[in-house]
Design a protein around this motif. Structure first.
Motif, short mmCIF file in Angstrom:
data_model
loop_
_atom_site.label_atom_id
_atom_site.label_comp_id
_atom_site.label_asym_id
_atom_site.label_seq_id
_atom_site.Cartn_x
_atom_site.Cartn_y
_atom_site.Cartn_z
N ASP B 31 2.23 7.89 -2.04
CA ASP B 31 1.10 7.89 -2.98
C ASP B 31 1.45 8.71 -4.23
O ASP B 31 2.39 9.52 -4.23
N GLY B 33 -0.05 11.13 -5.78
CA GLY B 33 -0.19 12.59 -5.68
C GLY B 33 1.01 13.23 -5.00
O GLY B 33 1.53 14.25 -5.44
N THR B 34 1.46 12.61 -3.91
CA THR B 34 2.62 13.15 -3.19
C THR B 34 3.86 13.10 -4.06
O THR B 34 4.67 14.05 -4.08
N ASN B 37 3.51 15.79 -6.68
CA ASN B 37 3.68 17.10 -6.06
C ASN B 37 5.14 17.39 -5.72
O ASN B 37 5.61 18.52 -5.84
N PRO B 41 4.93 20.47 -8.47
CA PRO B 41 3.68 20.92 -7.85
C PRO B 41 2.85 21.80 -8.78
O PRO B 41 1.62 21.75 -8.75
N ILE B 65 -8.79 12.09 -7.39
CA ILE B 65 -8.22 12.10 -6.03
C ILE B 65 -8.02 10.67 -5.52
O ILE B 65 -6.93 10.34 -5.03
N LEU B 68 -4.99 9.32 -7.22
CA LEU B 68 -3.76 9.98 -6.76
C LEU B 68 -3.39 9.60 -5.33
O LEU B 68 -2.24 9.77 -4.91
N LEU B 69 -4.36 9.09 -4.59
CA LEU B 69 -4.07 8.66 -3.21
C LEU B 69 -3.58 7.21 -3.15
O LEU B 69 -3.20 6.73 -2.09
#
Lengths: 340, 97
Positions: B31, B33-34, B37, B41, B65, B68-69
């Motif tokens: 995803d 966000g990962t 990060n 981060p 969110i 980002l997912l």
């Protein structure tokens, strides 16, 4: 001859903010032109929003944020104050404390108190496992009944360079360690926060290593200052403060004081803490307060007392060096490890 | 208008390159966000703080969110396609004049 030796953290009465200034602090600070963004960006991004929290939360009604959970252990309050832990600094008013919080599970902003009300704090079970004589699962009210509950006044120093002073109610962590009966090989206590993404929106962030983990050495956990908190201001803890059970280790930066704990694991391995795994060079395992070791993005030499808005010099171990300095005396760790 | 056309072309190319790069080299189905990060981060944490403190907490939790997912490949591909469509639209309007 009896000599009164002043403790390092005691400050003279002359440094106390006059009540008239305190009562009128918002107008005064605003008049000084300390705009929100200017202040935040000047010091550091994580610091940004400090005055936001102070001012905007007021508009929502600070008193509204003091929602004491109706819990079975409320009969334990108010607890007797332990006068060995007192401060020569004014307490942070509860209304301000209740509206200015870091609780990352609910967000990165300060006014998380409305979101935190979603947290259900009773019933609440604590698991004690790992290197212990026998694994235990105990209800929080049962645990509290077994512990010597008292009130202590502590300073609280956030890594974001602000501070407050809080009347915590709780029991020494050493009593919890005793109750856990760790085996001789245990060197660390790993603490784990609740995990419920339906309640805590930040826990939906799959890129974060949830649940929140923190840890202490056994020596730190057994230090007289390490305190398990179940209440504030003479009543059960507010949800935004990490009810029903949180840690207070006042010589370390605030993020070490884990909130809403559900598990204690005794181990011989140093726990990988939540923030350490995210940004270890900024928020490490040890995180002891030291004004001479700056955060990579801002100075730690001073702190802003949130109830006065005034900046004061930060002290080594947040003024608790007499009680904790021995813990780190023979550690050959770089300052950037021991104090971040 | 010319600046906008150039900007859209750059976005389309960058997003397409990112989508291909993640598809070829990234973990399957990672995803956004990962991915962010793992690369930076600090900037992700800073973005969250700025959005929640200076815009509105709900913008992060209710809008960003969920984005980002989403799978990074899908997000980059969507951005590339949208940028390309707008670029084509602008080019069509320019030639129609």
């Amino acid at each position: 001859m009896w000599i009164k030796r002043k403790r390092s953290w005691e400050i003279p009465e002359s440094n106390t903010t006059p009540e008239a200034i305190w009562q009128d602090r918002r107008r005064i600070i605003k008049a000084m032109g300390l705009g929100t963004a200017v202040m935040g960006l000047d010091i550091g991004t994580a610091h940004a929003g400090l005055l936001d929290g102070l001012f905007s939360s007021g508009a929502k009604g600070e008193q509204d944020a003091i929602i004491v959970p109706d819990v079975p252990w409320k009969g334990q309050f108010p607890a007797k104050r332990n006068d060995a832990f007192k401060l020569d600094r004014s307490l942070t008013p509860e209304a301000l404390n209740a509206t200015f919080n870091n609780f990352y599970e609910f967000g990165s902003h300060k006014t998380i108190w409305p979101e935190a009300q979603e947290l259900k704090v009773s019933p609440w079970q604590i698991t004690i496992d790992g290197m212990v004589s026998k694994k235990k699962i105990i209800d929080i009210d049962d645990l509290i009944r077994r512990m010597p509950v008292e009130e202590r006044l502590y300073r609280h120093r956030c890594v974001e360079a602000w501070s407050m002073t809080v009347p915590w109610t709780g029991f020494p962590m050493s009593e919890l360690v005793k109750f856990a009966e760790p085996t001789s090989g245990a060197r660390y206590v790993r603490m784990e926060t609740f995990m419920d993404p339906a309640v805590a929106p930040s826990q939906k962030q799959s890129w974060n290593p949830w649940p929140y983990i923190e840890g202490l050495t056994m020596e730190e956990a057994n230090n007289e200052l390490a305190f398990m908190v179940v209440g504030t201001y003479g009543h059960p803890s507010l949800k935004q403060h990490g009810a029903p059970l949180r840690l207070a280790v006042p010589w370390k930066y605030g993020f070490k004081s884990t909130k809403s704990i559900v598990r204690f694991t005794f181990t011989d391995q140093q726990p990988v803490s939540f923030w350490h795994s995210l940004q270890g060079n900024e928020y490490g395992f040890w995180a002891n307060v030291n004004p001479k070791v700056p955060h990579p993005r801002w100075s730690q030499a001073e702190e802003k007392i949130i109830q006065t808005g005034m900046k004061v010099p930060t002290q080594l171990y947040n003024g608790y060096a007499e009680q904790v300095a021995y813990l780190y005396k023979n550690m050959n760790l770089p300052d950037t490890v021991l104090y971040r | 208008m010319r600046v906008l056309r150039v900007l859209l072309a750059v976005i389309a190319v960058c997003a397409a390159v990112a989508a291909i790069g993640v598809y070829v080299a990234g973990p399957a189905g990672v995803d956004l966000g990962t991915l962010w990060n793992s690369g930076s981060p600090g900037s992700l944490n800073l973005t969250q703080a700025v959005v929640q403190r200076y815009i509105h907490p709900a913008v992060w939790t209710e809008v960003l969110i969920p984005v980002l997912l989403m799978p990074a490949v899908g997000v980059f591909t969507t951005i590339a396609v949208l940028a390309l469509l707008f670029w084509l639209l602008l080019m069509w309007r320019r030639s129609a004049k």
